[in-house]
Design an enzyme around this catalytic site. Structure first.
Site, mmCIF file in Angstrom:
data_model
loop_
_atom_site.group_PDB
_atom_site.id
_atom_site.type_symbol
_atom_site.label_atom_id
_atom_site.label_comp_id
_atom_site.label_asym_id
_atom_site.label_seq_id
_atom_site.Cartn_x
_atom_site.Cartn_y
_atom_site.Cartn_z
ATOM 1 N N ASP A 1 2.332 1.994 3.353
ATOM 2 C CA ASP A 1 3.258 1.012 3.965
ATOM 3 C C ASP A 1 4.694 1.485 3.786
ATOM 4 O OD1 ASP A 1 1.075 -0.679 4.223
ATOM 5 O OD2 ASP A 1 1.549 -1.799 2.392
ATOM 6 N N HIS B 1 0.880 -1.168 0.000
ATOM 7 C CA HIS B 1 0.000 0.000 0.000
ATOM 8 C C HIS B 1 0.919 1.221 0.000
ATOM 9 C CE1 HIS B 1 -2.266 -3.077 2.318
ATOM 10 N NE2 HIS B 1 -3.350 -2.526 1.835
ATOM 11 N N ASP C 1 -5.739 -13.871 9.009
ATOM 12 C CA ASP C 1 -4.553 -13.742 8.145
ATOM 13 C C ASP C 1 -3.402 -14.656 8.576
ATOM 14 O OD1 ASP C 1 -5.696 -11.908 6.427
ATOM 15 O OD2 ASP C 1 -4.834 -10.157 7.413
ATOM 16 N N GLU D 1 -10.511 -7.060 -4.825
ATOM 17 C CA GLU D 1 -10.282 -8.124 -3.834
ATOM 18 C C GLU D 1 -11.548 -8.242 -2.987
ATOM 19 O OE1 GLU D 1 -6.533 -7.948 -1.657
ATOM 20 O OE2 GLU D 1 -7.536 -8.817 0.092
HETATM 21 C C1 XUL Z 1 -7.643 -6.758 4.196
HETATM 22 C C2 XUL Z 1 -6.798 -7.143 3.071
HETATM 23 C C3 XUL Z 1 -5.907 -6.076 2.523
HETATM 24 C C4 XUL Z 1 -5.797 -6.105 1.046
HETATM 25 C C5 XUL Z 1 -5.042 -4.929 0.468
HETATM 26 O O1 XUL Z 1 -8.451 -7.757 4.668
HETATM 27 O O2 XUL Z 1 -6.802 -8.269 2.641
HETATM 28 O O3 XUL Z 1 -4.675 -6.200 3.131
HETATM 29 O O4 XUL Z 1 -5.160 -7.264 0.632
HETATM 30 O O5 XUL Z 1 -5.552 -3.723 0.866
HETATM 31 CO CO CO Z 2 -5.731 -9.248 1.148
#
Ligand code: XUL
Ligand code: CO
Length: 439
Positions: A104, A101, A309, A232
């Site tokens: 980041d 991003h 995650d 996404e």
């Molecule tokens: C959030 C997510 C983000 C995207 C990019 O759930 O997956 O990190 O991948 O903004």
């Molecule tokens: Co993501």
């Protein structure tokens, strides 16, 4: 240049029985599977935000890991130290891509002009590393969810001025993506959704998001970006209802607004399960619509209702993912580890163990998916299951050479059909088990 991960050497291949934790057990970049090198099947990417940024802070506690990399956090020295750490890390693992991003890369300033100046400075520094290593961006994105100005959304905001800031960030993030040789550009709409219809004009918000995406495509193409744009999908978190709920919803949106030629999907495993789907389902829906672009390679926890995650380790999941990817002819993007080490896994070694686990899990998934395909029994079963559409009335249906009246006439003649053949789920699952586990 002084090393940041002094105790870690380049990660080599040790083989399945290897007990050295700093070696791959399954990932052998040059091994050929189904006519293609593993490294080509699996273009892995490092997620800048988790690997170089996330240090363990959660809703209930502070950082547990030290990600200062020898510099004071919040400074440009720290931003550069992250670049040094990131490139050393990727080189040691043999990773060829990174995802980022905008924010980041540098500490965000109050004035967007200063943030952009910092981005210019850091991106020049990153380009030098790209030239030296050949590592490039897989995709870039703009963070349109952390800054308080996006509390009511970015493309879906009620403030035209905030909408301009979203546009400015996207423009800059596209510039950076091109500068870093990126293959794709992602829209993840974390704040694009709503809590209550009492204060929300859903139709207007969706139209405004589409307008922003259209302008992004026009700008991207004007600066020579030839890659794919990606949505996404994610159903919720942080918002209660997110507009890009899942693959099917996102595909409908892209087609409605004429964005489907420039966009594909970036499917994240944990987002799929949050939407009540399997990872494979989301991949298949994307693939059959010609929209499987890239993957955020992680894993959720089915006992927890949020985006954990985790690094992927479930070999059933990675196998069935690779089965879908191989059948789709591969990805135009790659496999981005949108994953973070668990909070108590707080050392530099854990950063490497996490990536070794993730890369090995996908490498093993690739090996096993290829075996399932070469074995042929699963595919043969699926073909056989629909074989009544290969001849007679079935063929006429598929070729569009019949009518409802003709079909009804046949049904009346048959009086009652024979039972359709068994779905044989357990037989197929035991084939998969026999390929996964040799005993
Ligand atoms: C959030 C997510 C983000 C995207 C990019 O759930 O997956 O990190 O991948 O903004
Ligand atoms: Co993501």
């Amino acid at each position: 240049m002084k090393q940041i991960f002094k105790n870690v050497q380049k990660i080599g291949f040790g083989g399945a029985d290897c007990r050295d934790p700093m070696k791959f057990r399954f990932y052998e970049p040059d091994r050929v599977i189904l006519g293609k090198k593993m490294s080509e099947h699996l273009p892995f990417a490092m997620a800048w935000w988790h690997n170089l940024g996330a240090a363990g802070t959660d809703m209930f506690g502070r950082d547990t890991a030290d990600k200062s990399f020898g510099a004071e956090k919040g400074t440009m020295e720290h931003a550069k130290a992250k670049v040094d750490a990131g490139f050393e890390f990727m080189e040691k693992l043999g990773i060829k891509y990174f995802c980022f991003h905008d924010v980041d890369l540098v500490p965000e300033a109050d004035d967007i002009n200063e943030t952009n100046r910092r981005l210019d400075e850091i991106s020049d520094y990153i380009v030098k590393k790209i030239k030296k290593t050949g590592i490039k961006a897989l995709w870039g994105t703009a963070n349109l969810f952390s800054n308080p100005r996006y509390m009511n959304g970015a493309g879906s905001t009620n403030s035209a001025d905030v909408y301009c800031f979203a546009a400015a960030q996207i423009k800059k993030a596209l510039d950076l993506t091109v500068k870093f040789g990126g293959r794709g550009y992602v829209f993840w709409g974390g704040r694009e959704g709503y809590e209550t219809l009492l204060n929300t004009d859903v139709k207007f918000e969706e139209e405004n998001i589409a307008r922003l995406m259209k302008m992004a495509v026009d700008y991207g193409r004007s600066i020579g970006f030839t890659g794919d744009f990606y949505i996404e999908p994610k159903p919720k978190e942080p918002m209660k209802h997110q507009y890009d709920f899942d693959a099917a919803t996102s595909i409908g949106f892209l087609r409605k607004y004429g964005l489907d030629k420039d966009f594909k999907l970036n499917i994240e495993a944990n987002h799929a399960t949050l939407a009540g789907h399997t990872f494979s389902h989301e991949l298949r829906i994307s693939a059959i619509n010609g929209m499987l672009g890239s993957i955020d390679a992680n894993q959720g926890d089915l006992l927890l209702g949020w985006d954990t995650d985790e690094f992927p380790y479930d070999i059933y999941e990675t196998t069935m993912c690779m089965y879908e990817v191989i059948k789709a002819g591969g990805l135009t993007g790659g496999f981005n580890f949108d994953a973070k080490s668990r909070r108590p896994s707080n050392t530099a070694e854990d950063m490497f163990y996490s990536y070794i686990l993730g890369m090995d899990s996908f490498a093993l998934g690739l090996i096993k998916a290829a075996e399932i395909i070469e074995d042929g029994r699963v595919d043969a079963f699926v073909k056989e299951k629909y074989s009544s559409f290969e001849k007679g009335i079935g063929k006429k249906i598929v070729e569009g050479k019949t009518t409802l009246a003709e079909l009804a006439e046949r049904a009346e003649k048959l009086k009652a059909p024979k039972a359709p053949q068994s779905g044989r789920q357990e037989y197929l699952q035991s084939i998969v088990n026999s390929i996964l586990f040799k005993g």
